[in-house]
Design an enzyme around this catalytic site. Structure first.
Site, PDB file in Angstrom:
ATOM      1  N   MET A 270      19.281   4.880  24.116  1.00 61.05           N
ATOM      2  CA  MET A 270      19.221   4.363  22.741  1.00 61.05           C
ATOM      3  C   MET A 270      18.246   3.185  22.669  1.00 61.05           C
ATOM      4  O   MET A 270      18.294   2.390  21.738  1.00 61.05           O
ATOM      5  CB  MET A 270      20.609   3.951  22.272  1.00 61.05           C
ATOM      6  CG  MET A 270      21.559   5.148  22.223  1.00 61.05           C
ATOM      7  SD  MET A 270      22.898   4.960  21.066  1.00 61.05           S
ATOM      8  CE  MET A 270      23.725   3.559  21.734  1.00 61.05           C
TER       9      MET A 270
ATOM     10  N   HIS B   4      16.553  -1.756  29.742  1.00 60.42           N
ATOM     11  CA  HIS B   4      16.667  -2.777  30.787  1.00 60.42           C
ATOM     12  C   HIS B   4      16.559  -2.072  32.132  1.00 60.42           C
ATOM     13  O   HIS B   4      16.396  -0.842  32.184  1.00 60.42           O
ATOM     14  CB  HIS B   4      17.987  -3.542  30.621  1.00 60.42           C
ATOM     15  CG  HIS B   4      19.186  -2.649  30.452  1.00 60.42           C
ATOM     16  ND1 HIS B   4      19.641  -1.830  31.467  1.00 60.42           N
ATOM     17  CD2 HIS B   4      19.983  -2.400  29.386  1.00 60.42           C
ATOM     18  CE1 HIS B   4      20.697  -1.157  31.042  1.00 60.42           C
ATOM     19  NE2 HIS B   4      20.923  -1.465  29.772  1.00 60.42           N
TER      20      HIS B   4
ATOM     21  N   GLY C 274      18.708  -1.226  34.213  1.00 60.08           N
ATOM     22  CA  GLY C 274      19.714  -0.172  34.417  1.00 60.08           C
ATOM     23  C   GLY C 274      19.148   1.179  33.990  1.00 60.08           C
ATOM     24  O   GLY C 274      19.241   2.176  34.717  1.00 60.08           O
ATOM     25  N   HIS C 275      18.526   1.200  32.804  1.00 60.61           N
ATOM     26  CA  HIS C 275      17.873   2.439  32.348  1.00 60.61           C
ATOM     27  C   HIS C 275      16.769   2.829  33.330  1.00 60.61           C
ATOM     28  O   HIS C 275      16.629   4.004  33.691  1.00 60.61           O
ATOM     29  CB  HIS C 275      17.221   2.236  30.971  1.00 60.61           C
ATOM     30  CG  HIS C 275      18.182   1.947  29.856  1.00 60.61           C
ATOM     31  ND1 HIS C 275      18.222   0.734  29.203  1.00 60.61           N
ATOM     32  CD2 HIS C 275      19.115   2.723  29.251  1.00 60.61           C
ATOM     33  CE1 HIS C 275      19.141   0.765  28.252  1.00 60.61           C
ATOM     34  NE2 HIS C 275      19.699   1.967  28.260  1.00 60.61           N
TER      35      HIS C 275
ATOM     36  N   GLY D 253      24.404   7.200  33.444  1.00 60.30           N
ATOM     37  CA  GLY D 253      24.818   6.015  34.200  1.00 60.30           C
ATOM     38  C   GLY D 253      26.330   5.918  34.315  1.00 60.30           C
ATOM     39  O   GLY D 253      27.056   6.139  33.341  1.00 60.30           O
TER      40      GLY D 253
ATOM     41  N   LYS E 242      27.941   3.346  34.427  1.00 53.72           N
ATOM     42  CA  LYS E 242      28.362   2.260  33.540  1.00 53.72           C
ATOM     43  C   LYS E 242      29.233   2.811  32.403  1.00 53.72           C
ATOM     44  O   LYS E 242      30.188   2.187  31.975  1.00 53.72           O
ATOM     45  CB  LYS E 242      27.097   1.586  32.994  1.00 53.72           C
ATOM     46  CG  LYS E 242      27.216   0.884  31.685  1.00 53.72           C
ATOM     47  CD  LYS E 242      27.610  -0.559  31.895  1.00 53.72           C
ATOM     48  CE  LYS E 242      27.461  -1.400  30.663  1.00 53.72           C
ATOM     49  NZ  LYS E 242      27.851  -0.792  29.417  1.00 53.72           N
ATOM     50  N   ASP E 243      28.863   4.006  31.900  1.00 59.37           N
ATOM     51  CA  ASP E 243      29.634   4.667  30.840  1.00 59.37           C
ATOM     52  C   ASP E 243      30.437   5.802  31.480  1.00 59.37           C
ATOM     53  O   ASP E 243      30.129   6.985  31.303  1.00 59.37           O
ATOM     54  CB  ASP E 243      28.690   5.175  29.759  1.00 59.37           C
ATOM     55  CG  ASP E 243      27.922   4.034  29.111  1.00 59.37           C
ATOM     56  OD1 ASP E 243      28.503   3.335  28.287  1.00 59.37           O
ATOM     57  OD2 ASP E 243      26.747   3.818  29.474  1.00 59.37           O
TER      58      ASP E 243
ATOM     59  N   SER F 187      23.314  -4.227  30.048  1.00 57.00           N
ATOM     60  CA  SER F 187      23.626  -3.483  28.830  1.00 57.00           C
ATOM     61  C   SER F 187      22.715  -3.982  27.719  1.00 57.00           C
ATOM     62  O   SER F 187      22.389  -5.175  27.664  1.00 57.00           O
ATOM     63  CB  SER F 187      25.084  -3.729  28.429  1.00 57.00           C
ATOM     64  OG  SER F 187      25.293  -3.347  27.085  1.00 57.00           O
TER      65      SER F 187
HETATM   66  P1  AMP Z   1      22.271   3.675  26.386  1.00 56.70           P
HETATM   67  O1  AMP Z   1      20.846   3.346  26.036  1.00 56.70           O
HETATM   68  O2  AMP Z   1      23.167   2.498  26.424  1.00 56.70           O
HETATM   69  O3  AMP Z   1      22.801   4.846  25.594  1.00 56.70           O
HETATM   70  O4  AMP Z   1      22.227   4.181  27.897  1.00 56.70           O
HETATM   71  C1  AMP Z   1      21.408   5.234  28.319  1.00 56.70           C
HETATM   72  C2  AMP Z   1      21.818   5.632  29.720  1.00 56.70           C
HETATM   73  O5  AMP Z   1      21.641   4.520  30.600  1.00 56.70           O
HETATM   74  C3  AMP Z   1      23.300   6.041  29.811  1.00 56.70           C
HETATM   75  O6  AMP Z   1      23.430   7.162  30.661  1.00 56.70           O
HETATM   76  C4  AMP Z   1      23.931   4.801  30.387  1.00 56.70           C
HETATM   77  O7  AMP Z   1      25.124   5.070  31.098  1.00 56.70           O
HETATM   78  C5  AMP Z   1      22.837   4.306  31.317  1.00 56.70           C
HETATM   79  N1  AMP Z   1      23.025   2.885  31.602  1.00 56.70           N
HETATM   80  C6  AMP Z   1      23.321   1.900  30.712  1.00 56.70           C
HETATM   81  N2  AMP Z   1      23.497   0.721  31.341  1.00 56.70           N
HETATM   82  C7  AMP Z   1      23.291   0.962  32.669  1.00 56.70           C
HETATM   83  C8  AMP Z   1      23.326   0.147  33.847  1.00 56.70           C
HETATM   84  N3  AMP Z   1      23.609  -1.155  33.793  1.00 56.70           N
HETATM   85  N4  AMP Z   1      23.073   0.734  35.042  1.00 56.70           N
HETATM   86  C9  AMP Z   1      22.787   2.066  35.114  1.00 56.70           C
HETATM   87  N5  AMP Z   1      22.731   2.890  34.041  1.00 56.70           N
HETATM   88  C10 AMP Z   1      22.985   2.352  32.837  1.00 56.70           C
END
Ligand code: AMP
Length: 282
Positions: free
Chosen positions: A30, A34, A36-37, A149, A151-152, A187
């Site tokens: 989304m 960062h 993590g992504h 990830g 994380k979720d 996050s």
């Molecule tokens: P989001 O943009 O929050 O929807 O996350 C996109 C993907 O990145 C999802 O699969 C999340 O689980 C993963 N993600 C978010 N935060 C982290 C993190 N700190 N470490 C690893 N993967 C992450």
């Protein structure tokens, strides 16, 4: 990196790649990216020939409209990070492209028990929205492997269930949670924390570790109650501190050798809702 805004252009481009038998990895996001992504992007790039990522803030998964409106948007920086990480293709659709017939009246996924607990209990409709967008994106990109990830944690289980229900032939790879040096899980929402709340936020990871360390001293229920109180004392409004079976997400009443626990917390600081989890190592 090639940026596609329209499904037809992206599909046309991917068709020629798929015909050559090149393996495609997909990392949906989304935005407000960062490290993590980027760790998912790096893993996906290493294990596949071609990487597709997407940025789409999915309206149907937000149960709180103000959370949707305030979701951070940092597109220029996102594109720079993706280019640095050698992402080959970015899909950047508008809402109408993903939901041509509007946001209402979508198919309901029979997710069963895992939709009813934890995040499902506090974010009504959230996982149906997640399934709608991920299902749609998977049908567009048709990847060999989808990267998610840990994380979720619950979301990973939900998406795996959706893939099973819809009989998509897609592998799922789950990447470890990347953390800041003080333990806070990275996050997109962290950037919305005040300076003071940012200092408090690592308490979530600290509490998860405390919970795991109590396994041989307290019963799960006592651990969860105590953890919730610790979060309240630190200034959080907790939704849950839970200990569940990592394979099923059923709450654990008693620890036993044949059940691997996952420890999960969701808690807010000034309405910024943070989630995190740790799985007991083997
Ligand atoms: P989001 O943009 O929050 O929807 O996350 C996109 C993907 O990145 C999802 O699969 C999340 O689980 C993963 N993600 C978010 N935060 C982290 C993190 N700190 N470490 C690893 N993967 C992450």
């Amino acid at each position: 990196m090639i940026v596609f805004k329209h499904i037809s252009d992206l599909k046309k481009h991917l068709k020629s790649i798929q015909e050559k038998g090149i393996s495609i990895a997909f990392v949906p996001t989304m935005g407000a990216l960062h490290q993590g992504h980027i760790s998912l992007i790096n893993a996906a790039n290493k294990e596949n020939n071609l990487l597709v990522s997407s940025i789409f803030v999915n309206p149907t998964q937000f149960n709180d409209p103000s959370d949707f409106e305030k979701y951070p948007k940092t597109l220029e920086n996102d594109i720079r990070l993706l280019e640095q990480a050698n992402c080959a293709i970015l899909f950047l659709p508008e809402t109408e492209e993903i939901y041509p017939s509007g946001l209402e009246n979508h198919f309901n996924y029979a997710l069963g028990y895992i939709e009813t607990i934890l995040e499902g209990q506090y974010r009504s409709g959230h996982f149906q929205g997640v399934c709608q967008v991920v299902h749609r994106l998977l049908n567009i990109v048709e990847p060999d492997t989808l990267y998610l990830g840990q994380k979720d944690y619950q979301q990973c289980m939900i998406i795996q269930k959706m893939i099973e229900l819809t009989q998509l032939n897609i592998k799922v790879a789950i990447g470890a949670t990347l953390r800041e040096s003080d333990g806070l899980a990275m996050s997109s929402r962290n950037m919305r924390l005040t300076e003071a709340d940012r200092k408090t936020a690592p308490k979530i990871f600290e509490t998860l570790n405390w919970m795991m360390a109590q396994k041989h001293h307290l019963q799960p229920k006592e651990i969860c109650t105590n953890a919730t109180n610790q979060l309240i004392d630190a200034g959080f409004v907790p939704d849950y501190a839970a200990i569940c079976d990592a394979a099923t997400l059923k709450p654990i009443d008693r620890f036993s050798d044949n059940i691997k626990p996952v420890y999960l917390i969701a808690a807010s600081l000034n309405n910024i809702r943070l989630i995190d989890n740790i799985v007991e190592p083997n």
